[in-house]
Design a protein around this motif. Structure first.
Motif, mmCIF file in Angstrom:
data_model
loop_
_atom_site.group_PDB
_atom_site.id
_atom_site.type_symbol
_atom_site.label_atom_id
_atom_site.label_comp_id
_atom_site.label_asym_id
_atom_site.label_seq_id
_atom_site.Cartn_x
_atom_site.Cartn_y
_atom_site.Cartn_z
ATOM 1 N N PRO A 35 75.591 43.413 55.010
ATOM 2 C CA PRO A 35 74.385 42.631 55.282
ATOM 3 C C PRO A 35 74.242 41.492 54.271
ATOM 4 O O PRO A 35 74.805 41.546 53.171
ATOM 5 N N THR A 36 73.507 40.476 54.651
ATOM 6 C CA THR A 36 73.079 39.480 53.686
ATOM 7 C C THR A 36 71.800 39.988 53.036
ATOM 8 O O THR A 36 70.840 40.321 53.729
ATOM 9 N N TYR A 37 71.810 40.067 51.725
ATOM 10 C CA TYR A 37 70.661 40.571 50.976
ATOM 11 C C TYR A 37 69.850 39.373 50.488
ATOM 12 O O TYR A 37 70.272 38.641 49.595
ATOM 13 N N TYR A 38 68.686 39.187 51.107
ATOM 14 C CA TYR A 38 67.858 38.017 50.850
ATOM 15 C C TYR A 38 66.710 38.324 49.897
ATOM 16 O O TYR A 38 66.132 39.423 49.932
ATOM 17 N N ASN A 39 66.360 37.348 49.096
ATOM 18 C CA ASN A 39 65.073 37.301 48.410
ATOM 19 C C ASN A 39 64.309 36.134 49.017
ATOM 20 O O ASN A 39 64.748 34.977 48.908
ATOM 21 N N LEU A 40 63.191 36.423 49.680
ATOM 22 C CA LEU A 40 62.518 35.437 50.510
ATOM 23 C C LEU A 40 61.065 35.251 50.103
ATOM 24 O O LEU A 40 60.446 36.138 49.517
ATOM 25 N N ASN A 41 60.544 34.105 50.471
ATOM 26 C CA ASN A 41 59.122 33.802 50.274
ATOM 27 C C ASN A 41 58.559 33.285 51.595
ATOM 28 O O ASN A 41 59.134 32.379 52.210
ATOM 29 N N GLU A 42 57.458 33.878 52.030
ATOM 30 C CA GLU A 42 56.820 33.427 53.255
ATOM 31 C C GLU A 42 55.461 32.817 52.933
ATOM 32 O O GLU A 42 54.791 33.224 51.994
ATOM 33 N N THR A 43 55.076 31.839 53.750
ATOM 34 C CA THR A 43 53.812 31.133 53.540
ATOM 35 C C THR A 43 53.113 30.927 54.878
ATOM 36 O O THR A 43 53.741 30.520 55.858
ATOM 37 N N TYR A 44 51.827 31.241 54.914
ATOM 38 C CA TYR A 44 50.961 30.921 56.045
ATOM 39 C C TYR A 44 50.139 29.702 55.654
ATOM 40 O O TYR A 44 49.527 29.680 54.588
ATOM 41 N N TYR A 45 50.106 28.694 56.528
ATOM 42 C CA TYR A 45 49.367 27.478 56.188
ATOM 43 C C TYR A 45 48.831 26.809 57.459
ATOM 44 O O TYR A 45 49.350 27.026 58.558
ATOM 45 N N ASN A 46 47.786 26.004 57.283
ATOM 46 C CA ASN A 46 47.159 25.277 58.394
ATOM 47 C C ASN A 46 46.836 26.198 59.578
ATOM 48 O O ASN A 46 47.044 25.861 60.737
ATOM 49 N N THR A 47 46.338 27.387 59.252
ATOM 50 C CA THR A 47 45.988 28.360 60.272
ATOM 51 C C THR A 47 44.533 28.144 60.688
ATOM 52 O O THR A 47 43.630 28.324 59.872
ATOM 53 N N HIS A 48 44.321 27.751 61.940
ATOM 54 C CA HIS A 48 42.950 27.442 62.358
ATOM 55 C C HIS A 48 42.816 27.504 63.876
ATOM 56 O O HIS A 48 43.798 27.689 64.596
ATOM 57 N N MET A 49 41.585 27.356 64.339
ATOM 58 C CA MET A 49 41.271 27.312 65.761
ATOM 59 C C MET A 49 40.504 26.038 66.075
ATOM 60 O O MET A 49 39.686 25.586 65.272
ATOM 61 N N ARG A 50 40.780 25.481 67.231
ATOM 62 C CA ARG A 50 39.981 24.389 67.775
ATOM 63 C C ARG A 50 39.202 24.930 68.964
ATOM 64 O O ARG A 50 39.757 25.612 69.822
ATOM 65 N N ASP B 104 39.766 29.633 54.703
ATOM 66 C CA ASP B 104 39.190 28.342 54.317
ATOM 67 C C ASP B 104 40.253 27.264 54.197
ATOM 68 O O ASP B 104 40.123 26.314 53.422
ATOM 69 N N GLY B 105 41.357 27.405 54.948
ATOM 70 C CA GLY B 105 42.429 26.419 54.941
ATOM 71 C C GLY B 105 43.398 26.521 53.782
ATOM 72 O O GLY B 105 44.306 25.697 53.661
ATOM 73 N N VAL B 106 43.224 27.517 52.910
ATOM 74 C CA VAL B 106 44.095 27.657 51.740
ATOM 75 C C VAL B 106 45.344 28.445 52.133
ATOM 76 O O VAL B 106 45.231 29.549 52.673
ATOM 77 N N PRO B 107 46.572 27.929 51.857
ATOM 78 C CA PRO B 107 47.796 28.677 52.185
ATOM 79 C C PRO B 107 47.904 29.955 51.365
ATOM 80 O O PRO B 107 47.371 30.055 50.264
ATOM 81 N N VAL B 108 48.592 30.922 51.923
ATOM 82 C CA VAL B 108 48.849 32.188 51.248
ATOM 83 C C VAL B 108 50.342 32.469 51.300
ATOM 84 O O VAL B 108 50.980 32.285 52.336
ATOM 85 N N SER B 109 50.914 32.893 50.161
ATOM 86 C CA SER B 109 52.350 33.159 50.082
ATOM 87 C C SER B 109 52.612 34.590 49.647
ATOM 88 O O SER B 109 51.759 35.242 49.042
ATOM 89 N N ASN B 110 53.812 35.045 49.962
ATOM 90 C CA ASN B 110 54.210 36.410 49.641
ATOM 91 C C ASN B 110 55.724 36.445 49.487
ATOM 92 O O ASN B 110 56.445 35.775 50.222
ATOM 93 N N SER B 111 56.226 37.212 48.524
ATOM 94 C CA SER B 111 57.670 37.350 48.305
ATOM 95 C C SER B 111 58.117 38.757 48.688
ATOM 96 O O SER B 111 57.377 39.732 48.502
ATOM 97 N N PHE B 112 59.327 38.855 49.210
ATOM 98 C CA PHE B 112 59.864 40.150 49.619
ATOM 99 C C PHE B 112 61.384 40.052 49.722
ATOM 100 O O PHE B 112 61.964 38.965 49.668
ATOM 101 N N ASN B 113 62.023 41.192 49.871
ATOM 102 C CA ASN B 113 63.459 41.250 50.090
ATOM 103 C C ASN B 113 63.736 41.628 51.538
ATOM 104 O O ASN B 113 62.947 42.331 52.175
ATOM 105 N N PHE B 114 64.891 41.182 52.030
ATOM 106 C CA PHE B 114 65.240 41.465 53.424
ATOM 107 C C PHE B 114 66.745 41.636 53.542
ATOM 108 O O PHE B 114 67.517 40.935 52.893
ATOM 109 N N ARG B 115 67.152 42.583 54.387
ATOM 110 C CA ARG B 115 68.562 42.885 54.622
ATOM 111 C C ARG B 115 68.900 42.685 56.091
ATOM 112 O O ARG B 115 68.270 43.270 56.975
ATOM 113 N N THR B 116 69.906 41.858 56.383
ATOM 114 C CA THR B 116 70.346 41.602 57.754
ATOM 115 C C THR B 116 71.271 42.732 58.225
ATOM 116 O O THR B 116 71.588 43.647 57.459
#
Length: 578
Positions: free
Chosen positions: A324-339, A355-367
């Motif tokens: 597997p590819t052993y990843y160290n990853l970071n995910e970000t949620y941004y510009n999440t809203h409703m019209r 309130d429009g502020v992005p949120v990030s999180n780090s994790f590991n992942f194996r393919t």
């Protein structure tokens, strides 16, 4: 008033971790591999596991580096024309996207040895595009039978939320507890602030309802845009033993960047909507769109081991193992809203998660693990016929790493329907009543463990068969052709809507891939050490788009669309052997 509400099984089971568990469909996207490389490799559908002496073999069967007798440098580029046709309820829409890609560049360098047992050692360095994620598709889903708002109501009910839990959109981080209770999922907060869900309190019980009920009709619409790529840098060493056994080792360093821009909206007629001006629920039209932006990026590494055996001149056998590819990853949620668009004045036309502020999180992942077995026949100096079989363990994909505490209720593991029932109508709700906060039991558990369990439930191991042929017309001109078939990575019960597919953040949409087919052809020209290869690859893959997970108790009402992805790729390789 007789208003129906679907209590989605998927929402109940998954909602406890939906705010921060890693996305199961994203895991599959990060693990995909395209048919890319040199034009010769592509024109034979990648059936090169027993042939070698091509720059693409470093990322497929590194034993192929041992076949080289001379040094080689080259690069490959391609032009990709993507088409996506979305179909649902007699409505169809086609989106096109054309891109230029650098598929492969690198070199193999041969060191001659004064030995007949091991006449040479070879070293290779290549860049290889593993996957190109760029695609877009959009369309409409007419004649809705349920709504994303009802799915959100199911999340609110299953988490035992009261109105105070979702009455704010700011200062919420789904990755950190708040006074021992991490708060409500983003989707619940956003749905409440956008009037998609409405609570009704009866004593110490709160029951939530969506906008879709008896007499409601409507249309859904979606626009999906995916961007990014997975790129691999290979460092390989190999050689041959008595010109019979060719071996190779490869170390791959991978970088990945994957982004989703998702829009899903509904236009409902005669919906159940809370009117803040009247402080009560009314029958009204409702138009709204949910915008979600998600990105994940990082780096990883893998190892490959390969061997090619040539027992006689006419026969070659190959075997390769990919960790597997052993990843160290970071995910970000941004510009999440409703019209929002309601016929009455709600006092706002859009609302934002966090309130429009992005949120990030780090994790590991194996393919997945991969194993490739190959065979090739060589007839004189004219014809090569080759075949590869590849096995990939998609149900072995795994998230890992220490997680911040995340809200999760193990009670949901033993059955939602015994407690909630699949449907609710005001005044005549079948089954038992919704749990109150005082009845609600919770603990803190790893969302990665939950996501990994869902991966095993949703995905299966895949099989890929590749066939290729090359015929030398003249001493310096060859023609090639190939075909590749890959089985679906998704289990049938998931396609039938009998298994929930949890989202993450407010990203509830996903696609389920079916069989993938490649048809290939190409030409090759040689003049002394110079070579030029041209390939054409046609790829077809069908998939199902789901804006949110179906209710497993009533999957037939779930909105979905069929999407046919067609890709035409023209690749050119220029190189020199010396």
């Amino acid at each position: 008033m007789n208003k129906a509400l679907t209590i989605f099984a998927s929402a109940v089971i998954a909602s406890g971790v939906s705010a921060s568990a890693q996305s199961v469909p994203v895991a599959y996207s990060l693990s995909q591999q395209d048919l890319r490389g040199t034009a010769r490799f592509m024109s034979m559908a990648g059936a090169f596991g027993a042939l070698g002496a091509d720059l693409s073999t470093l990322s497929q069967n590194p034993g192929g580096i041992g076949v080289y007798r001379n040094s080689d440098v080259g690069f490959s580029v391609s032009l990709d024309a993507n088409s996506a046709k979305s179909m649902s309820g007699g409505f169809s829409q086609t989106d096109n996207l054309t891109r230029f890609n650098l598929n492969n560049i690198g070199g193999v360098f041969t060191l001659k040895l004064p030995s007949t047992t091991m006449p040479n050692i070879n070293f290779g360095f290549t860049y290889h595009k593993v996957a190109d994620f760029n695609r877009r598709f959009s369309g409409r889903i007419p004649n809705l039978q349920t709504s994303l708002s009802n799915y959100i109501a199911g999340i609110c009910n299953s988490n035992g939320l009261i109105e105070a839990d979702v009455a704010t959109t700011d200062n919420f981080d789904p990755y950190n507890p708040n006074d021992g209770y991490p708060g409500a999922p983003w989707l619940s907060i956003l749905g409440y602030s956008g009037l998609l869900v409405n609570p009704e309190v009866d004593g110490d019980q709160t029951r939530w309802y969506g906008q879709f009920g008896d007499g409601t009709t409507g249309t859904g619409y979606y626009n999906m845009r995916e961007k990014g790529s997975a790129d691999e840098y290979n460092i390989a060493i190999g050689g041959n033993i008595n010109n019979v056994v060719y071996w190779g080792l490869d170390f791959g360093i991978t970088s990945i960047d994957y982004r989703i821009q998702s829009v899903y909206g509904e236009s409902l007629n005669n919906a159940y909507v809370y009117n803040p001006n009247l402080d009560r629920e009314v029958r009204s039209d409702a138009d709204w769109d949910v915008y979600d932006n998600y990105k994940v990026n990082g780096t990883g590494f893998n190892f490959k081991l390969g061997v090619i055996v040539k027992p006689i001149q006419e026969l070659r056998l190959g075997l390769a193992f990919h960790t597997p590819t052993y990843y160290n990853l970071n995910e970000t949620y941004y510009n999440t809203h409703m019209r929002l668009n309601y016929p009455f004045d709600a006092g706002y036309d859009e609302t934002w998660a966090n309130d429009g502020v992005p949120v990030s999180n780090s994790f590991n992942f194996r393919t997945p693990w991969r194993v490739i077995a190959s065979i090739a026949g060589v007839v004189g100096n004219k014809l090569i016929v080759s075949a590869d079989y590849e096995w990939a363990s998609y149900n072995g994909m795994r998230y890992s790493a220490a997680d911040p505490y995340t809200y999760y209720d193990p009670w949901f593991d033993w059955g939602w329907d015994d407690y909630f029932g699949p449907w609710y109508s005001k005044g005549s709700a079948p089954g038992k009543s919704v749990a109150s906060r005082s009845d609600y039991r919770s603990d803190y558990s790893s969302p990665n463990a939950y996501a990994n369990g869902k991966i095993k439930e949703i995905y299966q191991n895949t099989n890929t068969l590749r066939l290729g042929a090359e015929y030398r017309l003249l001493s310096n001109l060859s023609v090639r052709a190939g075909y590749s078939w890959s089985s679906s990575p998704v289990k049938n019960e998931v396609k039938d809507g009998l298994v929930d597919v949890p989202g993450t953040g407010i990203l509830t949409s996903y696609t389920l891939d079916n069989i993938t087919n490649h048809v290939t052809c190409g030409l090759g020209y040689r003049y002394k050490g110079f070579y030029a290869d041209l390939a054409y690859v046609y790829t077809h893959k069908s998939a199902e788009y789901h804006p949110f997970s179906p209710d497993v108790a009533n999957p037939k009402i779930a909105p979905k669309a069929k999407v046919d992805f067609d890709n035409s790729q023209v690749a050119l390789t220029l190189g020199f052997k010396f």
